[in-house]
Design a protein around this motif. Structure first.
Motif, PDB file in Angstrom:
ATOM      1  N   THR A   1      98.958 -15.295  27.123  1.00 19.29           N
ATOM      2  CA  THR A   1      99.337 -16.539  28.241  1.00 19.29           C
ATOM      3  C   THR A   1     100.089 -15.637  29.341  1.00 19.29           C
ATOM      4  O   THR A   1      99.771 -16.435  30.401  1.00 19.29           O
TER       5      THR A   1
ATOM      6  N   VAL B   1     102.554 -24.109  21.590  1.00 20.40           N
ATOM      7  CA  VAL B   1     101.666 -24.314  22.664  1.00 20.40           C
ATOM      8  C   VAL B   1     102.043 -23.680  23.986  1.00 20.40           C
ATOM      9  O   VAL B   1     103.340 -23.711  24.130  1.00 20.40           O
TER      10      VAL B   1
ATOM     11  N   GLY C   1     100.191 -21.910  27.547  1.00 16.78           N
ATOM     12  CA  GLY C   1      98.967 -21.752  28.663  1.00 16.78           C
ATOM     13  C   GLY C   1      99.077 -22.967  29.886  1.00 16.78           C
ATOM     14  O   GLY C   1     100.266 -22.899  30.222  1.00 16.78           O
TER      15      GLY C   1
ATOM     16  N   LEU D   1      93.582 -31.196  19.706  1.00 15.37           N
ATOM     17  CA  LEU D   1      94.212 -30.612  20.828  1.00 15.37           C
ATOM     18  C   LEU D   1      94.407 -31.600  22.069  1.00 15.37           C
ATOM     19  O   LEU D   1      95.418 -31.510  22.592  1.00 15.37           O
TER      20      LEU D   1
ATOM     21  N   ILE E   1      98.049 -32.340  23.599  1.00 24.05           N
ATOM     22  CA  ILE E   1      98.167 -32.004  25.034  1.00 24.05           C
ATOM     23  C   ILE E   1      98.737 -33.158  25.758  1.00 24.05           C
ATOM     24  O   ILE E   1      99.801 -33.245  26.382  1.00 24.05           O
TER      25      ILE E   1
ATOM     26  N   LEU F   1      91.108 -29.096  31.140  1.00 26.14           N
ATOM     27  CA  LEU F   1      90.853 -28.031  29.961  1.00 26.14           C
ATOM     28  C   LEU F   1      89.385 -27.286  29.787  1.00 26.14           C
ATOM     29  O   LEU F   1      88.382 -28.235  30.105  1.00 26.14           O
TER      30      LEU F   1
ATOM     31  N   TYR G   1      90.513 -23.062  24.293  1.00 30.73           N
ATOM     32  CA  TYR G   1      91.811 -23.043  23.734  1.00 30.73           C
ATOM     33  C   TYR G   1      91.545 -21.966  22.568  1.00 30.73           C
ATOM     34  O   TYR G   1      90.577 -21.973  21.728  1.00 30.73           O
TER      35      TYR G   1
ATOM     36  N   ALA H   1      87.617 -30.505  21.608  1.00 29.14           N
ATOM     37  CA  ALA H   1      89.193 -30.477  21.561  1.00 29.14           C
ATOM     38  C   ALA H   1      89.407 -31.799  20.720  1.00 29.14           C
ATOM     39  O   ALA H   1      90.816 -32.161  20.776  1.00 29.14           O
TER      40      ALA H   1
ATOM     41  N   ILE I   1      98.740 -22.361  19.936  1.00 28.52           N
ATOM     42  CA  ILE I   1      97.705 -22.824  20.696  1.00 28.52           C
ATOM     43  C   ILE I   1      97.946 -22.287  22.093  1.00 28.52           C
ATOM     44  O   ILE I   1      98.637 -22.680  22.672  1.00 28.52           O
ATOM     45  N   VAL I   2      96.859 -21.849  22.492  1.00 27.77           N
ATOM     46  CA  VAL I   2      96.883 -20.960  23.941  1.00 27.77           C
ATOM     47  C   VAL I   2      95.837 -21.842  24.749  1.00 27.77           C
ATOM     48  O   VAL I   2      94.685 -21.710  24.467  1.00 27.77           O
ATOM     49  N   VAL I   3      96.148 -22.689  25.689  1.00 28.21           N
ATOM     50  CA  VAL I   3      95.071 -23.676  26.522  1.00 28.21           C
ATOM     51  C   VAL I   3      94.861 -22.694  27.712  1.00 28.21           C
ATOM     52  O   VAL I   3      95.768 -22.424  28.297  1.00 28.21           O
TER      53      VAL I   3
ATOM     54  N   SER J   1      92.105 -23.069  31.381  1.00 27.78           N
ATOM     55  CA  SER J   1      91.375 -23.978  32.368  1.00 27.78           C
ATOM     56  C   SER J   1      90.270 -23.349  32.880  1.00 27.78           C
ATOM     57  O   SER J   1      89.922 -22.251  32.859  1.00 27.78           O
TER      58      SER J   1
END
Ligand code: SF4
Length: 540
Positions: A77, A368, A370, A386, A390, A403, A406, A421, A442-444, A446
């Protein structure tokens, strides 16, 4: 004697901390003196001191490090939020009197990027804010704002522990409540807690307990959240477990990156001991910057004052753990939930009370971070997807970000694409995709991120943190990281290498290290110019 006590072999790492805190580094002559005082071979002291990343060993003729170190996180992150560039810029700005180090996750991914000045974390850091903290001389972390002992007791805390202690509530009642709530280990492995308690109880006394607060999985910060707000709920759960299982001694192993939590725990535990003087001995042990000590047997080795090298199993730690005794090992969040679960159960209420969705039951804490608008710890239904997470809890994606993919379980849990997702997030639900939820970090990411670069970041992390004990992990992580730096990945070779690491590594670090890389080959082949068609891929 050291500090008035007869030196204890198992406290070697504590003594090393004291030396380094006092002198700024570990000098060879000091280590030699320590070895003599402890009646150990010098090599034994040196091998422990050099194993841990936070110790600076200065050999004869070597230059000691500058008085101040600024550690800049470069894990997932923080890397997405410019951590690497921040470290480079700080090295140019802060000058020669300050050492700038790139380090793995410091457990504050919700405030990325993070730099730690001495022991003082600077969140959402930039060059100016870090430089200002360096100039200010502030080197320690402010204490967390907690529900302290008095406030916790005033609100009904420790009543359950006293009921168990006085025999008003039986161990069987407690364990049955945990079974009904399906409480599972929340450190990553997800082992059913009640079954773990029963298996340790079945072993001969004396039995030990070790609490693992070495929260080092990149993306995970929930343990810091729980301990930094309501620590006595955890301590009460720990004491209940100790009473029910018949524990003779407890060790709390906390990562070096959480100094304020460590000081707080010492102070609050003193109050607990004053209230119940006949508790089993409780020792707080300070980690020294080794992710592998989050692995339970690596942690136990470290508690015993050794290098944190995971043990071969069997025997399992429930049979042979700390100092060779049967040991109950728990993550702090697991223990944090014990009071709530049991109190609800004793009142005849269903703790889960309809919680859980998409066919799953219960609650989960997600860390969470990211590219979401509101990162943080989210406690919500097990089985949430997910997309729901979000949209309902994280304020959506950051403006302008869509998105793309992840990490569902920190660096080791693999990577999923946006097209997945809507998969329920829970234990066991992600296995068909080669992923797992682990500690629910959870690392989101893009469209502005590359899955391959994040996977490469994760592999460098594992290579850095490998204890080096077994070849598939020591050599495999390093080799994979180099192969992943090529513009076009050699999919066949990486797949073979990953398989060898999974099959032949001793512990979970080496076994899980290939997960992000394999996820990229499976779900993001367009990024690496190396499409692979496997049976698993066809089955998606
Ligand atoms: Fe050490 Fe890696 Fe082997 Fe685990 S898998 S024992 S971290 S070398």
């Amino acid at each position: 004697a050291i500090d008035g006590e007869t030196p204890r072999r198992d406290r070697l790492i504590e003594y090393l901390h004291r030396l380094q805190d006092a002198h700024g580094a570990l000098f060879a002559d000091h280590l030699a003196a320590l070895a003599e005082a402890m009646k150990l071979a010098r090599a034994e002291v040196f091998e422990v001191a050099t194993f841990y990343h936070h110790f600076d060993v200065v050999g004869e003729g070597q230059t000691p490090p500058p008085a101040l170190t600024v550690r800049v996180c470069d894990s997932l992150t923080c890397a997405m939020h410019g951590g690497v560039e921040l470290a480079q810029a700080l090295a140019g700005r802060l000058g020669t009197g300050v050492r700038v180090q790139r380090v793995p996750c410091v457990g504050r991914c919700d405030c990325a990027p993070v730099a730690v000045v001495g022991q003082n974390p600077v969140v959402k850091a930039d060059v100016d804010t870090v430089a200002a903290v360096v100039a200010s001389g502030e080197r320690t972390e402010p204490p967390p704002v907690i529900v302290d002992f008095d406030a916790y007791r005033a609100a009904g805390g420790y009543r359950l522990f006293e009921a168990v202690r006085e025999g008003a509530r039986s161990g069987e009642e407690i364990i049955t409540a945990l079974e009904a709530a399906s409480l599972r280990g929340l450190g990553g492995a997800g082992f059913p807690s009640a079954r773990k308690w029963r298996s340790v109880m079945a072993q001969p006394a004396p039995r030990n307990m070790a609490v693992n607060i070495d929260e080092g999985e990149p993306g995970t910060f929930k343990d810091r959240h729980y301990l930094g707000s309501d620590p006595h709920r955890f301590i009460e759960g720990m004491l209940i477990a100790a009473r029910v299982v018949g524990i003779a001694a407890i060790w709390i192993y906390i990562r070096d990156e959480y100094p304020a939590l460590r000081h707080m725990l010492h102070a609050e535990l003193d109050k607990v001991r004053a209230a119940w003087p006949d508790l089993p001995p409780i020792e707080v042990r300070r980690g020294a910057g080794a992710y592998v000590c989050g692995e339970e047997s690596g942690m136990i080795e470290s508690i015993e004052g050794k290098r944190g090298m995971p043990r071969l199993r069997p025997p399992y730690v429930a049979e042979v753990g700390v100092f060779g005794r049967p040991t109950l090992v728990h993550n702090p969040e697991t223990l944090w939930w014990v009071r709530n679960i049991v109190e609800y159960s004793l009142e005849g209420k269903d703790w889960l009370d309809g919680r859980g969705r998409n066919g799953r039951k219960g609650l989960r804490s997600f860390s969470v971070s990211g590219r979401v608008a509101l990162p943080g710890v989210v406690v919500t239904d097990a089985g949430i997807t997910l997309r729901q997470l979000i949209d309902e809890h994280c304020g959506g994606m950051l403006p302008g970000h869509e998105l793309y993919g992840y990490f569902p379980g920190g660096a080791s849990g693999g990577i999923l694409p946006a097209s997945l997702a809507d998969v329920p997030l829970d234990f066991d639900t992600l296995a068909p995709y080669g992923c797992f939820i682990g500690s629910a970090a959870i690392v989101v990411f893009s469209q502005y991120d590359k899955a391959r670069l994040l996977a490469e970041n994760a592999m460098h992390f594992f290579a850095h943190e490998s204890c080096g004990q077994c070849t598939p992990c020591r050599v495999g992580t390093d080799k994979a990281a180099r192969l992943m730096a090529a513009p076009k990945w050699d999919a066949g070779l990486l797949d073979e290498l990953g398989q060898a690491m999974m099959d032949a590594s001793i512990c979970g670090l080496g076994q899980a290290a290939p997960n992000p890389m394999r996820s990229v080959l499976r779900f993001f082949p367009h990024e690496v110019g190396a499409p692979v068609t496997t049976e698993k891929e066809g089955a998606q």
